[in-house]
Design an enzyme around this catalytic site. Structure first.
Site, PDB file in Angstrom:
ATOM      1  N   HIS A 131      23.342 -65.892 112.304  1.00 64.15           N
ATOM      2  CA  HIS A 131      24.713 -65.257 111.763  1.00 64.15           C
ATOM      3  C   HIS A 131      25.718 -66.288 111.572  1.00 64.15           C
ATOM      4  O   HIS A 131      25.837 -67.270 112.592  1.00 64.15           O
ATOM      5  CB  HIS A 131      25.055 -64.290 113.212  1.00 64.15           C
ATOM      6  CG  HIS A 131      24.516 -63.159 112.929  1.00 64.15           C
ATOM      7  ND1 HIS A 131      24.354 -62.228 114.127  1.00 64.15           N
ATOM      8  CD2 HIS A 131      23.640 -62.541 112.012  1.00 64.15           C
ATOM      9  CE1 HIS A 131      23.656 -61.071 113.945  1.00 64.15           C
ATOM     10  NE2 HIS A 131      23.051 -61.158 112.632  1.00 64.15           N
ATOM     11  N   LYS A 182      19.498 -67.544 105.451  1.00 66.52           N
ATOM     12  CA  LYS A 182      20.497 -67.114 104.397  1.00 66.52           C
ATOM     13  C   LYS A 182      21.157 -68.386 104.071  1.00 66.52           C
ATOM     14  O   LYS A 182      21.478 -69.205 105.026  1.00 66.52           O
ATOM     15  CB  LYS A 182      21.318 -66.184 104.947  1.00 66.52           C
ATOM     16  CG  LYS A 182      20.540 -64.504 104.546  1.00 66.52           C
ATOM     17  CD  LYS A 182      21.681 -63.551 104.667  1.00 66.52           C
ATOM     18  CE  LYS A 182      21.113 -62.262 104.528  1.00 66.52           C
ATOM     19  NZ  LYS A 182      22.185 -60.899 104.667  1.00 66.52           N
ATOM     20  N   ARG A 222      14.255 -61.913 109.832  1.00 62.79           N
ATOM     21  CA  ARG A 222      14.557 -60.910 108.563  1.00 62.79           C
ATOM     22  C   ARG A 222      12.900 -60.805 108.200  1.00 62.79           C
ATOM     23  O   ARG A 222      12.209 -61.970 108.094  1.00 62.79           O
ATOM     24  CB  ARG A 222      15.362 -61.241 107.767  1.00 62.79           C
ATOM     25  CG  ARG A 222      16.679 -61.462 108.140  1.00 62.79           C
ATOM     26  CD  ARG A 222      17.709 -62.095 107.163  1.00 62.79           C
ATOM     27  NE  ARG A 222      19.092 -62.400 107.545  1.00 62.79           N
ATOM     28  CZ  ARG A 222      19.484 -63.434 108.368  1.00 62.79           C
ATOM     29  NH1 ARG A 222      18.719 -64.322 108.382  1.00 62.79           N
ATOM     30  NH2 ARG A 222      20.587 -63.399 108.708  1.00 62.79           N
ATOM     31  N   TYR A 236      26.289 -55.983 118.752  1.00 65.24           N
ATOM     32  CA  TYR A 236      25.017 -55.864 119.707  1.00 65.24           C
ATOM     33  C   TYR A 236      25.720 -55.292 121.205  1.00 65.24           C
ATOM     34  O   TYR A 236      24.920 -54.527 121.660  1.00 65.24           O
ATOM     35  CB  TYR A 236      24.175 -56.748 119.650  1.00 65.24           C
ATOM     36  CG  TYR A 236      23.250 -56.900 118.473  1.00 65.24           C
ATOM     37  CD1 TYR A 236      22.398 -56.032 118.064  1.00 65.24           C
ATOM     38  CD2 TYR A 236      23.412 -58.155 117.576  1.00 65.24           C
ATOM     39  CE1 TYR A 236      21.836 -56.086 116.670  1.00 65.24           C
ATOM     40  CE2 TYR A 236      22.852 -58.188 116.651  1.00 65.24           C
ATOM     41  CZ  TYR A 236      22.037 -57.383 115.997  1.00 65.24           C
ATOM     42  OH  TYR A 236      21.390 -57.371 114.862  1.00 65.24           O
ATOM     43  N   ARG A 265      14.324 -56.631 114.222  1.00 64.84           N
ATOM     44  CA  ARG A 265      15.215 -57.722 114.589  1.00 64.84           C
ATOM     45  C   ARG A 265      16.420 -57.267 115.397  1.00 64.84           C
ATOM     46  O   ARG A 265      16.962 -58.073 116.275  1.00 64.84           O
ATOM     47  CB  ARG A 265      15.740 -58.207 113.250  1.00 64.84           C
ATOM     48  CG  ARG A 265      16.926 -59.096 113.090  1.00 64.84           C
ATOM     49  CD  ARG A 265      17.160 -59.909 111.594  1.00 64.84           C
ATOM     50  NE  ARG A 265      18.513 -60.287 111.420  1.00 64.84           N
ATOM     51  CZ  ARG A 265      18.713 -61.521 111.506  1.00 64.84           C
ATOM     52  NH1 ARG A 265      17.832 -62.400 112.058  1.00 64.84           N
ATOM     53  NH2 ARG A 265      19.826 -62.184 111.487  1.00 64.84           N
TER      54      ARG A 265
END
Length: 321
Positions: free
Chosen positions: A290, A196, A173, A299, A267
C-alpha cells in the site's frame, strides 16, 4: 445442455479527428506504463474516454480534434458526469469517469499538447468508505482444501490450490500472482513481487506455499521454462484471472459464502488475520504494497467490528434476554 457462447466485448470506438485518435493511442501506452495497469483496467478507462468523446461530439455537433480540447469548459465536464449519473451508473463509476478525464488531460498538459485548467475544478464524488470483507480463518482454510478437489484434472486442481494458498499466504492481488514467471520463484524463503506502479516488495514465502507450488509443477503436463508463466491454463498459455474467479464462484456456492468471497477477499483475509494475530500496521502495509498507511488502517476497523461481534455474542451482559 446447450453451452452459450460468452459475448465478446464491443470494440472501443473513439469519435474524434485523426490527430486526436493518434494522441489517444499514445496516452493508452503511457497510461499502461505509468500505472502498470492490467488490460482490464486499460479497457475500462478507454471506454470511459470513448463515452466522453461521444458525448462531446453530440454536444458540439462534430467529432472533436486536438484544437477543440482546450475549449472544453467546466460546465462541459460536469454535464458529461451528470448525464452518466442520470443514466444510472453508480457513484463509484462516476468517480472513475472523473479520474479518467483528469488522467487524460494531465497527459496532454505534461506533453504540451493541450492545456485546459477546467478539469482541475472537477471534484470527484465522495464515496462511502467500504470495509474489506475477509473470510474467517476457518473459511479460508476450508476454501483452499475444497478448491483443490473441484477440478477433475489433477494438475489443474493442484494449480488452483497453489494459487489460493499464494493469495492467502502472501496477500497478493490476483494479477500479481498470475503475472509471476517460473524464474520469479525464489531459492530462499522470500519472494519479490512487482505491484502497482512497478513498486516492488519482498514477502516471506511460507513452506506450505512452496510445497503446493511444487506439487502443481510436478503434476503439470508441460515442463515450465524459466521465462514462462508460472500458472498456465489448459492450452499452455498464461492463466487468465477469469478462470480463477469462475472456480471461486463455484466454491462460493458449495460453501454458501457471500458474493464478497472473491480471490481478492483472500488478500483481505491475509491482512485481517495478521492484524488479529498481533501484526503491526506498518509491516502489513509493506507486505500489501500500500502507498498510504490510511489504506491499511481500514483493516483495524474490520478487526474492531469482529471484536464487537464476539463481545455481543459472548458477554452475558451483552446478550439479549
Amino acid at each position: 445442455m446447450v453451452k452459450q457462447r460468452r459475448k465478446k466485448k464491443k470494440d472501443i470506438v473513439f469519435v474524434t479527428g485523426p490527430q486526436l485518435s493518434q494522441i489517444i493511442q499514445k496516452w493508452q501506452k503511457w497510461f499502461t506504463i505509468e500505472k502498470n495497469c492490467s488490460s482490464h483496467t486499460l479497457d475500462a478507462y478507454s471506454r470511459d474516454l470513448s463515452n466522453f468523446f461521444l458525448y462531446l461530439s453530440e454536444h458540439i455537433g462534430f467529432a472533436p480534434n486536438v484544437a477543440d480540447l482546450g475549449d472544453i469548459t467546466t460546465r462541459d465536464f460536469r454535464g458529461y458526469l451528470a448525464k452518466r449519473h442520470n443514466d444510472g451508473i453508480s457513484r463509484a463509476s462516476v468517480a472513475r469517469l472523473a479520474s479518467t478525464l483528469r488522467n487524460f488531460f494531465t497527459y496532454l498538459d505534461r506533453n504540451n499538447i493541450v492545456h485546459n485548467s477546467s478539469i482541475k475544478l472537477i471534484k470527484t464524488p465522495k464515496l462511502p468508505v467500504s470495509l474489506p470483507k475477509p473470510l474467517a480463518p476457518e473459511e479460508a482454510k476450508e476454501a483452499i482444501d475444497i478448491i483443490g478437489k473441484l477440478h477433475k484434472t489433477k494438475w489443474i486442481a493442484a494449480r488452483d490450490m497453489a494459487i489460493l494458498v499464494l493469495l492467502y499466504g502472501c496477500g497478493l492481488r490476483i494479477s500479481e500472482a498470475l503475472n509471476l514467471n517460473v524464474l520469479d520463484l525464489p531459492e530462499e524463503n522470500t519472494i519479490l513481487i512487482n505491484g502497482k506502479n512497478n513498486k516492488q516488495r519482498i514477502i516471506p514465502l511460507l513452506p506450505i506455499i512452496s510445497q503446493k507450488i511444487k506439487i502443481y509443477r510436478d503434476l503439470c503436463p508441460v515442463t515450465l521454462k524459466k521465462q514462462q508463466a508460472l500458472f498456465i491454463g489448459a492450452h499452455g498459455k498464461r492463466l487468465n484471472a477469469g478462470v480463477v474467479q469462475r472456480q471461486v464462484r463455484k466454491l462460493r456456492l458449495i460453501m454458501n459464502l457471500p458474493k464478497t468471497a472473491t480471490p481478492h477477499a483472500l488478500r483481505h483475509s491475509f491482512a485481517t488475520h495478521l492484524l488479529a494475530g498481533g501484526g503491526d500496521l506498518r509491516t502489513i502495509q509493506e507486505l500489501l504494497g500500500h502507498e498510504s498507511l490510511s489504506t491499511t488502517q481500514r483493516y483495524t476497523a474490520v478487526n474492531q467490528e469482529r471484536m464487537m461481534e464476539v463481545y455481543k455474542a459472548s458477554h452475558p451482559r451483552a446478550q439479549k434476554k
